[in-house]
Design a protein around this motif. Structure first.
Motif, PDB file in Angstrom:
ATOM      1  N   ARG A  52       0.605  -1.268  -0.030  1.00 58.68           N
ATOM      2  CA  ARG A  52       0.125   0.062   0.001  1.00 58.68           C
ATOM      3  C   ARG A  52       0.849   1.287   0.011  1.00 58.68           C
ATOM      4  O   ARG A  52       1.758   1.423   0.717  1.00 58.68           O
ATOM      5  CB  ARG A  52      -0.960  -0.033   1.218  1.00 58.68           C
ATOM      6  CG  ARG A  52      -1.954   0.923   1.192  1.00 58.68           C
ATOM      7  CD  ARG A  52      -2.645   0.983   2.577  1.00 58.68           C
ATOM      8  NE  ARG A  52      -3.870   1.970   2.728  1.00 58.68           N
ATOM      9  CZ  ARG A  52      -5.085   1.835   2.157  1.00 58.68           C
ATOM     10  NH1 ARG A  52      -5.444   0.681   1.590  1.00 58.68           N
ATOM     11  NH2 ARG A  52      -5.805   2.797   2.437  1.00 58.68           N
ATOM     12  N   LYS A  53       0.534   2.225  -1.019  1.00 57.21           N
ATOM     13  CA  LYS A  53       1.480   3.242  -0.992  1.00 57.21           C
ATOM     14  C   LYS A  53       0.520   4.425  -1.161  1.00 57.21           C
ATOM     15  O   LYS A  53      -0.709   4.603  -1.904  1.00 57.21           O
ATOM     16  CB  LYS A  53       2.240   3.408  -2.155  1.00 57.21           C
ATOM     17  CG  LYS A  53       3.416   2.286  -2.400  1.00 57.21           C
ATOM     18  CD  LYS A  53       4.215   2.300  -1.212  1.00 57.21           C
ATOM     19  CE  LYS A  53       5.413   1.146  -1.335  1.00 57.21           C
ATOM     20  NZ  LYS A  53       6.262   1.519  -0.200  1.00 57.21           N
ATOM     21  N   GLU A  71      -2.925   0.382  -3.807  1.00 58.97           N
ATOM     22  CA  GLU A  71      -3.035  -0.890  -3.078  1.00 58.97           C
ATOM     23  C   GLU A  71      -2.859  -2.279  -4.045  1.00 58.97           C
ATOM     24  O   GLU A  71      -3.502  -2.521  -5.102  1.00 58.97           O
ATOM     25  CB  GLU A  71      -4.091  -1.134  -2.128  1.00 58.97           C
ATOM     26  CG  GLU A  71      -4.131  -2.109  -1.345  1.00 58.97           C
ATOM     27  CD  GLU A  71      -5.182  -2.077  -0.159  1.00 58.97           C
ATOM     28  OE1 GLU A  71      -5.380  -2.824   0.591  1.00 58.97           O
ATOM     29  OE2 GLU A  71      -6.287  -1.213  -0.283  1.00 58.97           O
ATOM     30  N   GLN A  72      -1.895  -3.040  -3.785  1.00 57.80           N
ATOM     31  CA  GLN A  72      -1.787  -4.239  -4.362  1.00 57.80           C
ATOM     32  C   GLN A  72      -2.713  -5.303  -4.127  1.00 57.80           C
ATOM     33  O   GLN A  72      -3.118  -5.391  -2.905  1.00 57.80           O
ATOM     34  CB  GLN A  72      -0.380  -5.095  -3.803  1.00 57.80           C
ATOM     35  CG  GLN A  72       0.009  -6.012  -4.710  1.00 57.80           C
ATOM     36  CD  GLN A  72       0.538  -5.683  -6.095  1.00 57.80           C
ATOM     37  OE1 GLN A  72       1.142  -4.826  -6.286  1.00 57.80           O
ATOM     38  NE2 GLN A  72       0.275  -6.610  -7.287  1.00 57.80           N
ATOM     39  N   GLY A  75      -4.372  -9.391  -9.262  1.00 60.15           N
ATOM     40  CA  GLY A  75      -4.773  -8.939 -10.605  1.00 60.15           C
ATOM     41  C   GLY A  75      -4.126  -7.431 -10.975  1.00 60.15           C
ATOM     42  O   GLY A  75      -4.439  -7.130 -11.991  1.00 60.15           O
ATOM     43  N   GLY A  76      -3.353  -6.860 -10.029  1.00 59.21           N
ATOM     44  CA  GLY A  76      -2.987  -5.645 -10.272  1.00 59.21           C
ATOM     45  C   GLY A  76      -2.983  -4.628  -9.107  1.00 59.21           C
ATOM     46  O   GLY A  76      -2.551  -4.961  -7.854  1.00 59.21           O
ATOM     47  N   VAL A  77      -3.053  -3.102  -9.408  1.00 58.70           N
ATOM     48  CA  VAL A  77      -2.793  -2.241  -8.587  1.00 58.70           C
ATOM     49  C   VAL A  77      -4.195  -1.457  -8.429  1.00 58.70           C
ATOM     50  O   VAL A  77      -4.466  -1.053  -9.529  1.00 58.70           O
ATOM     51  CB  VAL A  77      -1.576  -1.461  -8.590  1.00 58.70           C
ATOM     52  CG1 VAL A  77      -1.624  -0.314  -7.560  1.00 58.70           C
ATOM     53  CG2 VAL A  77      -0.287  -2.351  -8.327  1.00 58.70           C
ATOM     54  N   GLU A  78      -4.840  -1.406  -7.303  1.00 58.36           N
ATOM     55  CA  GLU A  78      -6.032  -0.652  -7.296  1.00 58.36           C
ATOM     56  C   GLU A  78      -5.873   0.782  -6.702  1.00 58.36           C
ATOM     57  O   GLU A  78      -4.986   1.114  -5.876  1.00 58.36           O
ATOM     58  CB  GLU A  78      -6.903  -1.146  -6.030  1.00 58.36           C
ATOM     59  CG  GLU A  78      -8.179  -0.642  -5.941  1.00 58.36           C
ATOM     60  CD  GLU A  78      -9.284  -1.326  -5.082  1.00 58.36           C
ATOM     61  OE1 GLU A  78      -9.899  -2.210  -5.259  1.00 58.36           O
ATOM     62  OE2 GLU A  78      -9.198  -0.968  -3.841  1.00 58.36           O
ATOM     63  N   LEU A 155       3.378  -3.064  -7.102  1.00 55.83           N
ATOM     64  CA  LEU A 155       4.131  -2.342  -6.296  1.00 55.83           C
ATOM     65  C   LEU A 155       5.046  -3.331  -5.495  1.00 55.83           C
ATOM     66  O   LEU A 155       5.850  -2.913  -4.871  1.00 55.83           O
ATOM     67  CB  LEU A 155       3.181  -2.031  -4.774  1.00 55.83           C
ATOM     68  CG  LEU A 155       1.990  -1.020  -5.308  1.00 55.83           C
ATOM     69  CD1 LEU A 155       1.160  -0.720  -4.231  1.00 55.83           C
ATOM     70  CD2 LEU A 155       2.771   0.308  -5.822  1.00 55.83           C
ATOM     71  N   LEU A 156       4.954  -4.678  -5.981  1.00 58.39           N
ATOM     72  CA  LEU A 156       6.112  -5.659  -5.222  1.00 58.39           C
ATOM     73  C   LEU A 156       7.610  -5.276  -5.993  1.00 58.39           C
ATOM     74  O   LEU A 156       7.433  -5.363  -7.254  1.00 58.39           O
ATOM     75  CB  LEU A 156       5.589  -7.121  -5.480  1.00 58.39           C
ATOM     76  CG  LEU A 156       4.452  -7.212  -4.786  1.00 58.39           C
ATOM     77  CD1 LEU A 156       3.679  -8.606  -5.180  1.00 58.39           C
ATOM     78  CD2 LEU A 156       4.089  -6.912  -3.463  1.00 58.39           C
ATOM     79  N   ALA A 157       8.380  -5.167  -5.106  1.00 59.27           N
ATOM     80  CA  ALA A 157       9.732  -4.865  -5.718  1.00 59.27           C
ATOM     81  C   ALA A 157      10.361  -5.865  -6.676  1.00 59.27           C
ATOM     82  O   ALA A 157      11.138  -5.303  -7.421  1.00 59.27           O
ATOM     83  CB  ALA A 157      10.821  -4.332  -4.662  1.00 59.27           C
ATOM     84  N   ASP A 158      10.086  -7.054  -6.559  1.00 63.10           N
ATOM     85  CA  ASP A 158      10.719  -8.044  -7.135  1.00 63.10           C
ATOM     86  C   ASP A 158      10.127  -8.346  -8.468  1.00 63.10           C
ATOM     87  O   ASP A 158      10.397  -9.279  -9.290  1.00 63.10           O
ATOM     88  CB  ASP A 158      10.994  -9.468  -6.378  1.00 63.10           C
ATOM     89  CG  ASP A 158       9.665 -10.146  -5.635  1.00 63.10           C
ATOM     90  OD1 ASP A 158       8.442  -9.216  -5.754  1.00 63.10           O
ATOM     91  OD2 ASP A 158       9.669 -11.116  -5.217  1.00 63.10           O
TER      92      ASP A 158
END
Length: 198
Positions: A52-53, A71-72, A75-78, A155-158
């Motif tokens: 969450r950012k 928010e992760q 299926g993606g970022v909301e 949003l996941l760094a990897d």
């Protein structure tokens, strides 16, 4: 008789010692369980932070123009975007490739976020860019909202399509409407608000 009392006393001591040891074991077990729960809660909090950012959007004059919560999700970022102080009408919204918002033109944010080297636009048969979003429609009072789940970003760094790579990314709003098909930016005009993700 004395021997009988001695044996009774000894039995009582052993029983009490056993109870005390059992209580100590129970207490130790409770502490271990509590420590494990605390560790799990800490991991959960770290995951929430990663998933969450919040992005604050500012104009070239450093005035607040809105904010977005990302928010992760499966299926993606909301994305939940709210804007204020903007000209009425439709405005293009995109994620750009670098987490830098230097006034006055925000060119420091680079091009659209596009790890797959696609063309711009949701209506483009060779698109879209991963960072392409729908227009936000601003009312006469200068406010607007956009809620959308972007399936091409993370949003996941990897992840390959992560907004949180080494140089971050930026959420940018443009002065005009994105036509959804013209490469590279949908003819959406100048960048009027920017918020960095780092």
């Amino acid at each position: 008789m004395k021997k009988y009392f001695f044996l009774m006393f000894l039995s009582l001591v052993l029983v009490l010692a056993g109870c005390s040891e059992s209580e100590q074991l129970d207490t130790t077990s409770d502490k271990i369980e509590q420590n494990e729960n605390n560790a799990d809660n800490q991991d959960d909090e770290e995951t929430k932070v990663e998933n969450r950012k919040t992005v604050e959007l500012n104009s070239a004059e450093d005035e607040k123009m809105g904010s977005a919560v990302l928010e992760q999700v499966d299926g993606g970022v909301e994305i939940s975007l709210k804007v204020e102080g903007m000209e009425p009408g439709k405005h293009g919204v995109h994620f750009h490739e670098t987490g830098a918002c230097e006034a006055p033109d925000f060119e420091s944010a680079g091009a659209h976020f596009n790890p797959d080297d696609s063309e711009h636009g949701m209506e483009n048969e060779n698109g879209p860019h991963a960072g392409d979003l729908p227009n936000v429609e601003v009312a006469e009072d200068g406010t607007g909202e956009l809620k959308f789940t972007a399936e091409h970003i993370s949003l996941l760094a990897d992840e390959k399509n992560s907004l949180m790579d080494e140089d971050g990314s930026a959420l940018v709003i443009h002065e005009g409407e994105d036509d959804g098909k013209t490469d590279p930016s949908g003819e959406s005009g100048n960048r009027i608000a920017c918020g960095a993700l780092e």
